[in-house]
Scaffold this active site. Structure first.
Site, PDB file in Angstrom:
ATOM      1  N   THR A 171      -1.997  -2.477  -3.848  1.00 29.86           N
ATOM      2  CA  THR A 171      -1.964  -3.483  -4.911  1.00 29.86           C
ATOM      3  C   THR A 171      -2.912  -4.616  -4.570  1.00 29.86           C
ATOM      4  O   THR A 171      -3.180  -4.901  -3.404  1.00 29.86           O
ATOM      5  CB  THR A 171      -0.568  -4.120  -5.067  1.00 29.86           C
ATOM      6  OG1 THR A 171      -0.274  -4.905  -3.906  1.00 29.86           O
ATOM      7  CG2 THR A 171       0.505  -3.070  -5.290  1.00 29.86           C
ATOM      8  N   GLU A 218      -3.982   7.110  -2.064  1.00 24.32           N
ATOM      9  CA  GLU A 218      -3.355   5.834  -1.722  1.00 24.32           C
ATOM     10  C   GLU A 218      -3.768   4.766  -2.705  1.00 24.32           C
ATOM     11  O   GLU A 218      -4.887   4.749  -3.207  1.00 24.32           O
ATOM     12  CB  GLU A 218      -3.737   5.437  -0.287  1.00 24.32           C
ATOM     13  CG  GLU A 218      -3.103   4.129   0.158  1.00 24.32           C
ATOM     14  CD  GLU A 218      -2.988   3.973   1.683  1.00 24.32           C
ATOM     15  OE1 GLU A 218      -3.180   4.981   2.404  1.00 24.32           O
ATOM     16  OE2 GLU A 218      -2.696   2.851   2.135  1.00 24.32           O
ATOM     17  N   TRP A 253     -11.787  -6.995  -0.160  1.00 25.51           N
ATOM     18  CA  TRP A 253     -10.770  -8.039  -0.344  1.00 25.51           C
ATOM     19  C   TRP A 253     -11.384  -9.432  -0.338  1.00 25.51           C
ATOM     20  O   TRP A 253     -10.902 -10.329  -1.007  1.00 25.51           O
ATOM     21  CB  TRP A 253      -9.696  -7.935   0.743  1.00 25.51           C
ATOM     22  CG  TRP A 253      -8.951  -6.642   0.715  1.00 25.51           C
ATOM     23  CD1 TRP A 253      -9.019  -5.649   1.642  1.00 25.51           C
ATOM     24  CD2 TRP A 253      -8.029  -6.185  -0.295  1.00 25.51           C
ATOM     25  NE1 TRP A 253      -8.194  -4.597   1.265  1.00 25.51           N
ATOM     26  CE2 TRP A 253      -7.582  -4.915   0.087  1.00 25.51           C
ATOM     27  CE3 TRP A 253      -7.545  -6.739  -1.481  1.00 25.51           C
ATOM     28  CZ2 TRP A 253      -6.675  -4.172  -0.674  1.00 25.51           C
ATOM     29  CZ3 TRP A 253      -6.634  -6.012  -2.252  1.00 25.51           C
ATOM     30  CH2 TRP A 253      -6.212  -4.737  -1.839  1.00 25.51           C
ATOM     31  N   TYR A 285      -7.831   4.950  -3.165  1.00 33.51           N
ATOM     32  CA  TYR A 285      -8.626   5.691  -2.173  1.00 33.51           C
ATOM     33  C   TYR A 285      -7.885   6.897  -1.616  1.00 33.51           C
ATOM     34  O   TYR A 285      -6.668   7.040  -1.778  1.00 33.51           O
ATOM     35  CB  TYR A 285      -9.060   4.766  -1.040  1.00 33.51           C
ATOM     36  CG  TYR A 285      -7.966   3.931  -0.396  1.00 33.51           C
ATOM     37  CD1 TYR A 285      -7.286   2.960  -1.137  1.00 33.51           C
ATOM     38  CD2 TYR A 285      -7.634   4.088   0.942  1.00 33.51           C
ATOM     39  CE1 TYR A 285      -6.300   2.172  -0.551  1.00 33.51           C
ATOM     40  CE2 TYR A 285      -6.651   3.299   1.539  1.00 33.51           C
ATOM     41  CZ  TYR A 285      -5.988   2.349   0.775  1.00 33.51           C
ATOM     42  OH  TYR A 285      -5.015   1.579   1.348  1.00 33.51           O
ATOM     43  N   ASP A 313      -6.815   8.484   1.765  1.00 29.22           N
ATOM     44  CA  ASP A 313      -6.639   7.979   3.123  1.00 29.22           C
ATOM     45  C   ASP A 313      -6.510   9.117   4.123  1.00 29.22           C
ATOM     46  O   ASP A 313      -6.660  10.292   3.794  1.00 29.22           O
ATOM     47  CB  ASP A 313      -5.402   7.073   3.162  1.00 29.22           C
ATOM     48  CG  ASP A 313      -5.383   6.192   4.398  1.00 29.22           C
ATOM     49  OD1 ASP A 313      -6.462   5.780   4.848  1.00 29.22           O
ATOM     50  OD2 ASP A 313      -4.287   5.931   4.907  1.00 29.22           O
ATOM     51  N   GLU A 368       0.875  -1.188   0.000  1.00 32.09           N
ATOM     52  CA  GLU A 368       0.000   0.000   0.000  1.00 32.09           C
ATOM     53  C   GLU A 368       0.905   1.228   0.000  1.00 32.09           C
ATOM     54  O   GLU A 368       1.795   1.337   0.825  1.00 32.09           O
ATOM     55  CB  GLU A 368      -0.859   0.022   1.269  1.00 32.09           C
ATOM     56  CG  GLU A 368      -1.657  -1.246   1.497  1.00 32.09           C
ATOM     57  CD  GLU A 368      -2.003  -1.441   2.981  1.00 32.09           C
ATOM     58  OE1 GLU A 368      -1.978  -0.450   3.740  1.00 32.09           O
ATOM     59  OE2 GLU A 368      -2.278  -2.576   3.361  1.00 32.09           O
ATOM     60  N   ARG A 394      -6.944  -1.425  -4.900  1.00 29.80           N
ATOM     61  CA  ARG A 394      -7.814  -0.465  -4.220  1.00 29.80           C
ATOM     62  C   ARG A 394      -7.211   0.920  -4.353  1.00 29.80           C
ATOM     63  O   ARG A 394      -6.002   1.116  -4.195  1.00 29.80           O
ATOM     64  CB  ARG A 394      -7.945  -0.864  -2.758  1.00 29.80           C
ATOM     65  CG  ARG A 394      -8.910  -0.028  -1.969  1.00 29.80           C
ATOM     66  CD  ARG A 394      -9.052  -0.624  -0.575  1.00 29.80           C
ATOM     67  NE  ARG A 394      -9.663   0.356   0.319  1.00 29.80           N
ATOM     68  CZ  ARG A 394      -9.374   0.472   1.607  1.00 29.80           C
ATOM     69  NH1 ARG A 394      -8.498  -0.339   2.165  1.00 29.80           N
ATOM     70  NH2 ARG A 394      -9.958   1.383   2.343  1.00 29.80           N
TER      71      ARG A 394
END
Lengths: 67, 497
Positions: free
Chosen positions: B66, B63, B422, B55, B57, B9, B53
């Site tokens: 993977t 952010e 997820w 987004y 943050d 991330e 993802r």
């Protein structure tokens, strides 16, 4: 990754190793002149892409903390 | 465990430099940046077709996380794809800002610190067996992570403080870690975070969340970083003796090591012995070599990882950084910083060098200094542009991510409201049929297929679009639709009689 670059001085900035100033190799070999030319061209390109006021750029880069 | 699931991330730094007036503050720029994302998914926190993802943050940091990967090159490709996705969004945001009268340049930096000492991270996730001894994480893994910066640090031009003069440090992140192992994140950033959300069967797996890493630009550095960490975990999991390097003071040690680029800083381990980072790393490397000689390589990059690991330690030990100054971020960056310092006759306390440090992490391919060095053959790479571009659009094929990507792209093609995360897959109209996939190695799921069959006859109605067709959609490539419905649409009006 095929070849290793040649050895260079690893002194800190501002340390003037004799004969290691890229532009200051009078009568140096063609190879060292070519290397100096490549370095000059790299540093010129970098200067052309960077914001000209370094201090303003750095001071302006403020984030909130993340994780 | 033969295979392991990995993820990274990355929080990006964001700044807008106004041309005629001041640029907008990061939280406002972030809203511009995510406008196409919100248009696409009606949220600034979405899973995208490549199953990753995307987004906003804590602190308005853009952010990218993977998708689950079980191959190191897939992982690096997905992470690099994240940079290009951010770049794509940044170009669009810059245009939108200009249309609104905010002319300027938008910078997205994949680094870890700003000029005021705020830090944001690059977090790694490793799936480990639930049975892994927690004690060994602190006696083996923690010392490995504290010293890992000498092989995988991004390098940092550190400004002078009351305690020390300006200098070049191994790590951006070292000065911002506050604890060894804990469950907090922003309050007291730990090196290993124990927040227990495995996103998998909690009876079998644990997700090891590592917060200490620097954001890397170099693909070869990433291979060493993730590859060496995997090897150390593998030895821990196998229960082989790896030595005991438990540090007396991990946080003191991580800073002490970072600030000494000569690699001679010694840290005290339990029992009072003093060792350098290179000595601890060498001890672990030797164990890893023995382990691999005995058990065999578990993937095709092992030999390369061990070789680069050894060479990097030799570069630090000998002071001959040219051994790795095309492959390891801190060395690639330091060479450039020192050249610029020499040309301009300035020291590490000069803003020019801080600017070089930041610009190294600029994700924009035609402006970022890492990319510029790579074009000039001064930084190595592992992946083709095609592979990274593919990773922007499509999920990794060998994990659960393949199912997620397929599910959400199919639902979108049918215009069916859906939610995924997820683990979960849900069609909003069929809430009772929501499905969990707890096994992260699953690449196909009959239940998911049966659920998607309820949307229509996919064999006759759905067509996968080509790369060219996806590029032509006019949206950010990563948000392009993967499937389209062919002529006989299920929801078309009934024929007029």
């Amino acid at each position: 990754m095929s070849e290793q670059p040649q050895k260079r001085s690893h002194g800190g900035p501002g340390e003037d190793g004799p004969g290691e100033e890229p532009g200051a190799v009078p009568g140096g070999s063609a190879q060292s002149q070519q290397k100096a030319g490549e370095l000059d061209s790299l540093l010129d390109e970098i200067d052309s892409v960077l914001e000209s006021n370094a201090e303003e750029f750095v001071k302006g880069f403020v984030q909130k903390g993340g994780q | 465990m033969e295979r392991r699931v990995f993820g990274v991330e990355t929080e990006f730094g964001l700044t807008h430099l106004g041309r005629e007036r001041r640029g907008l503050p990061p939280d406002e720029v972030a809203r511009y940046l995510f406008r196409p994302v919100v248009d696409w998914g009606r949220s600034s926190n979405v899973f995208i077709p490549n199953a990753s993802r995307l987004y906003l943050d804590v602190g308005s940091h853009p952010e990218y996380a993977t998708a689950e990967c079980d191959d190191l090159l897939d992982l690096i490709a997905s992470d690099r794809a994240g940079e290009l996705i951010m770049h794509d969004l940044a170009l669009r945001a810059e245009e939108a800002l200009e249309r609104d009268g905010f002319d300027g340049s938008l910078y997205l930096l994949k680094n870890n610190v700003d000029s005021r000492g705020n830090s944001y991270g690059s977090h790694e996730n490793y799936l480990i067996p639930r049975a892994t001894h927690f004690r060994r994480l602190s006696t083996v893994l923690l010392p490995f992570l504290v010293t890992r910066q000498v092989i995988a640090g991004a390098g940092h031009v550190l400004q002078s403080s009351d305690e020390r003069a300006a200098h070049f440090a191994f790590s951006q992140r070292a000065d911002h870690m506050w604890e060894g192992i804990s469950s907090a994140t922003t309050r007291s950033r730990p090196i290993i975070n124990t927040r227990d959300e495995p996103h998998a069967d909690a009876g079998i797996h644990r997700r090891l969340h590592v917060i200490v890493g620097d954001s890397n630009m170099s693909e070869t550095t990433q291979l060493l970083r993730f590859g060496a960490t995997d090897l150390v975990l593998r030895m821990i999991e196998a229960g082989v003796p790896v030595g005991d390097y438990e540090l007396e003071n991990p946080i003191g040690a991580i800073r002490h090591i970072s600030h000494d680029i000569t690699g001679t800083a010694a840290v005290r381990i339990r029992g009072g012995q003093e060792l350098t980072a290179v000595e601890i790393q060498t001890g672990l490397l030797e164990k890893a070599k023995t382990f691999i000689a005995r058990h065999g390589a578990h993937h095709e990059h092992v030999e390369k990882i061990l070789e680069l690991w050894e060479r990097t330690l030799e570069a630090v030990r000998s002071g001959d950084h040219s051994l790795v100054d095309q492959e390891i971020d801190w060395a690639i960056k330091k060479r450039l910083v020192d050249e610029v310092a020499q040309r301009h006759g300035v020291g590490y306390d000069h803003p020019k060098l801080e600017q070089i440090d930041m610009a190294y992490h600029d994700v924009r391919p035609d402006r970022g200094l890492f990319h510029l060095l790579r074009r000039r053959g001064r930084a190595a790479s592992l992946l083709s542009e095609e592979r990274i571009r593919a990773a922007m659009m499509d999920p990794p094929a060998t994990t659960r991510a393949a199912v997620r990507g397929h599910f959400l792209s199919t639902a979108r093609a049918y215009g069916a409201e859906h939610t995924v995360d997820w683990v979960h897959h849900k069609l909003v109209d069929r809430p009772l049929e929501a499905l969990m996939i707890k096994d992260p190695f699953v690449v196909e799921d009959e239940r998911i297929e049966a659920l998607l069959d309820k949307l229509g006859d996919r064999a006759s109605q759905l067509r996968e679009l080509s790369v060219e067709e996806r590029e032509a959609q006019g949206v950010p490539l990563a948000l392009s639709e993967r499937y389209t419905l062919t002529a006989d649409r299920p929801h078309s009006d009934p024929p007029v009689i």
